[in-house]
Design an enzyme around this catalytic site. Structure first.
Site, short mmCIF file in Angstrom:
data_model
loop_
_atom_site.label_atom_id
_atom_site.label_comp_id
_atom_site.label_asym_id
_atom_site.label_seq_id
_atom_site.Cartn_x
_atom_site.Cartn_y
_atom_site.Cartn_z
N GLY A 20 91.10 30.15 3.11
CA GLY A 20 89.71 29.71 2.99
C GLY A 20 89.25 29.72 1.55
O GLY A 20 89.82 30.40 0.69
N GLY A 22 85.40 29.10 -0.86
CA GLY A 22 83.98 28.78 -0.97
C GLY A 22 83.68 28.27 -2.36
O GLY A 22 84.59 27.96 -3.14
N VAL A 27 90.09 32.91 -0.46
CA VAL A 27 90.61 34.00 0.38
C VAL A 27 92.05 33.70 0.75
O VAL A 27 92.40 32.57 1.13
CB VAL A 27 89.76 34.16 1.66
N LYS A 42 90.43 38.58 -1.25
CA LYS A 42 89.45 37.64 -1.80
C LYS A 42 89.39 37.77 -3.31
O LYS A 42 89.37 38.88 -3.85
CB LYS A 42 88.07 37.93 -1.20
N ASP A 142 72.64 34.02 6.41
CA ASP A 142 73.48 32.83 6.48
C ASP A 142 74.18 32.70 7.83
O ASP A 142 75.34 32.29 7.90
CB ASP A 142 74.53 32.86 5.36
#
Length: 605
Positions: A20, A22, A27, A42, A142
């Site tokens: 993943g 962002g 990650v 991370k 969020d």
């Protein structure tokens, strides 16, 4: 250089794949060379512009330090915060294996299964309520389908705390306009009429309502495509929504936060009983009341006639009870056995044998599921009071306590996948507390009347019930203390003393030696407490020494290993617990070093 596949981070975490990314971070999936366990690692993205580098570094550390202080089964644990050779930070946390609710939505454009959505919603109410009642409170800010991971066992995990906010003592926040448009509350996204209000947990109530709407209908809120804050809200009469759930969502997503649920516990109650919010349910209640009034008049006219039939009905009922007990014994499947025993209880509710047989039946497959727990609760609520005069009352209540303590699995289908999950063992044990309290309350210690419990030097079930109650109520008492801002030191002192008592007795001849799963569950709960930085720090503050902790940790590991044969033979109910305690022993030792080697529990960065 940053992290890449094949790297070994920190001398122990072998990077297997990227999982993943962002705006500021990436990650990775990594294998722990020491524990052979998977973790998520991370780091700050290497393509972040230099002008934003320090902000990205600070963001990842702020998120990790916030998460480090959280201890809830639906929140991944942060286990390490360190630096790469170039000084950039990385964070090691639980790897959550599952799928995001957003990806599940993409495969079901018409909406997801209602029962699944309600179950996920109830779990999210619990974890958000935990955050809101911390001191200081945390607002997640969020919540959306993409940030919720569903595991195969039906449980969910809340991930990505990048914009979560710990409120100041005066309730104020950082004032940033952040969140995901369409899911974020109007006051969170800059509505001119609402932004002057300080942010609080009601923003997460709004986001949960929007999330539930999306999951049920497959529709992404149009606010996510650019509508003004507060412009869009689900319709109560949306044909895709069941009426009761529509009412829950409509209240949660009110643009005026004063009209929303004011607390997650309020929303959870309505969500759990959404079928009672319909017009049809209310009409049925009114009809039932009218029928009741009519039956009162009829009952009076039949009272005299019924008296003459009493003796005959007692005989018939006795025969029916015995037949149902034989039917249960002969039943070939669990459902038929449970049905016969529940009918037997309704036929002769003052006889403890049927209750005891039903509890034993629930234990047979090694798992006591949420659906079974609801049926048990219904049976007890209707008939249990008739056991008040039984000399087996304490025995029944004690055995139900053991049932919840050791076998309870809250997944709806009663599957076995999560029975041994450790980080929620203490929380799940809270379901057992009331039964142990009932067991002790049914006894008269002064007169030596223990209503079916064994009380000898080698097996004092009465005393054990008190220990189990203390352990089982710990989680609820701690949450309440945190909510009210009270010092929890006494709770940790009590937990410590009780764990020592229970683990010290478990191997020398009490009921745990007859039911090894009890001993193994106690080992698991003690392991959970020792593996939690927050719990271990609480014990340290309560005056427990490092030497005492290490001695208990050794005893826990030794007792668990002594049950390896039982765990191998009962893989569905016991193997996960056994593996968690034995494989996690090294993690406990590191936690002891972190807490007692550095009592302030400072984190790097």
């Amino acid at each position: 250089m940053g992290i890449g596949v094949g790297d070994v981070v920190g001398g122990r975490y072998e990077v297997l794949a990227g999982i993943g990314a962002g705006g500021m971070s990436r990650v990775w999936l990594a294998r722990d060379a020491r524990l052979q366990k998977l973790w998520a690692v991370k780091e700050v993205r290497r393509d972040v512009p230099a002008s934003q580098g320090e902000a990205a570094r600070r963001a990842i550390l702020d998120e990790a330090n916030l998460m480090k202080g959280l201890d809830h089964p639906a929140i991944p644990r942060v286990v390490e915060i360190a630096e790469l050779a170039d000084g950039s930070p990385y964070v090691v946390m639980d790897y959550v294996e599952g799928r995001s609710l957003a990806s599940l939505m993409a495969e079901s454009p018409g909406g997801l299964d209602q029962a699944d959505v309600v179950s996920w919603g109830l779990q999210l109410c619990d974890v958000l309520g935990y955050l809101h009642h911390r001191e200081p409170p945390v607002v997640y800010r969020d919540l959306k389908p993409a940030n919720v991971i569903a595991k195969d066992d039906g449980t969910v995990r809340l991930v990505d705390f990048g914009i979560a906010e710990e409120l100041a003592p005066d309730g104020s926040g950082d004032g940033r306009l952040v969140g995901s448009r369409g899911y974020a509350a109007p006051e969170q996204m800059g509505d001119p009429g609402l932004r002057r209000l300080p942010l609080d947990g009601r923003a997460d109530v709004y986001a949960l309502g929007m999330t539930l709407y999306s999951l049920l209908t497959g529709e992404v809120p149009t606010g996510a495509s650019g509508a003004s804050p507060g412009e869009w809200a689900p319709r109560l009469d949306d044909p895709r929504l069941p009426e009761g759930l529509g009412r829950v969502i409509a209240r949660a997503t009110s643009a005026d936060r004063e009209l929303r649920y004011q607390d997650m516990s309020e929303m959870r109650l309505d969500l759990e009983h959404h079928e009672r919010l319909t017009c049809a349910y209310r009409a049925a209640l009114r009809s039932r009341l009218r029928r009741f009034r009519a039956s009162v008049a009829l009952g009076c006219s039949l009272l005299a006639a019924s008296a003459s039939c009493l003796a005959g009905s007692v005989v018939a009922r006795t025969r029916s009870y015995e037949g149902l007990m034989r039917e249960a014994t002969a039943a070939q499947d669990a459902e038929a056995r449970e049905g016969a025993l529940r009918r037997a209880i309704s036929t002769s509710p003052g006889d403890a044998a049927a209750y005891e047989a039903l509890v034993a039946a629930y234990k047979e497959d090694g798992t006591f599921g949420e659906a079974e727990a609801r049926r048990w609760a219904s049976t007890w609520a209707e008939w249990g009071s008739a056991l008040g005069g039984s000399d087996r009352l304490a025995r029944v209540c004690y055995d139900v306590g053991i049932l919840f303590l050791c076998y309870y699995d809250p997944s709806e289908g009663g599957g076995t996948a999560d029975v041994g999950s450790g980080r929620c063992a203490l929380e799940r044990a809270s379901r057992a507390a009331g039964w142990f309290r009932l067991a002790r309350g049914a006894c008269d210690e002064e007169r030596g009347d223990f209503r079916g419990l064994v009380v000898t030097d080698g097996c004092d079930e009465y005393a054990r019930a008190g220990d189990y109650e203390t352990i089982a109520t710990f989680h609820l008492a701690l949450v309440e203390a945190q909510r009210e801002g009270r010092d929890a030191t006494a709770l940790y002192a009590s937990l410590w003393g009780t764990l020592n008592s229970a683990l010290g007795q478990a191997a020398v001849g009490d009921e745990a030696s007859r039911e090894p799963i009890v001993a193994l569950r106690l080992c698991q709960m003690a392991h959970e407490a020792l593996a939690s930085p927050a719990h271990l720090e609480g014990m340290r503050r309560a005056g427990v020494s490092r030497e005492e902790v290490e001695a208990l940790a050794r005893r826990v590991e030794e007792q668990a290993r002594s049950l390896s044969g039982f765990a191998h033979a009962n893989r569905e109910s016991a193997w996960a617990m056994y593996m968690e305690v034995t494989l996690g022993a090294e993690g406990v030792r590191r936690n002891v070093e972190d807490v007692f080697g550095n009592p302030t529990v400072r984190l790097k960065g």
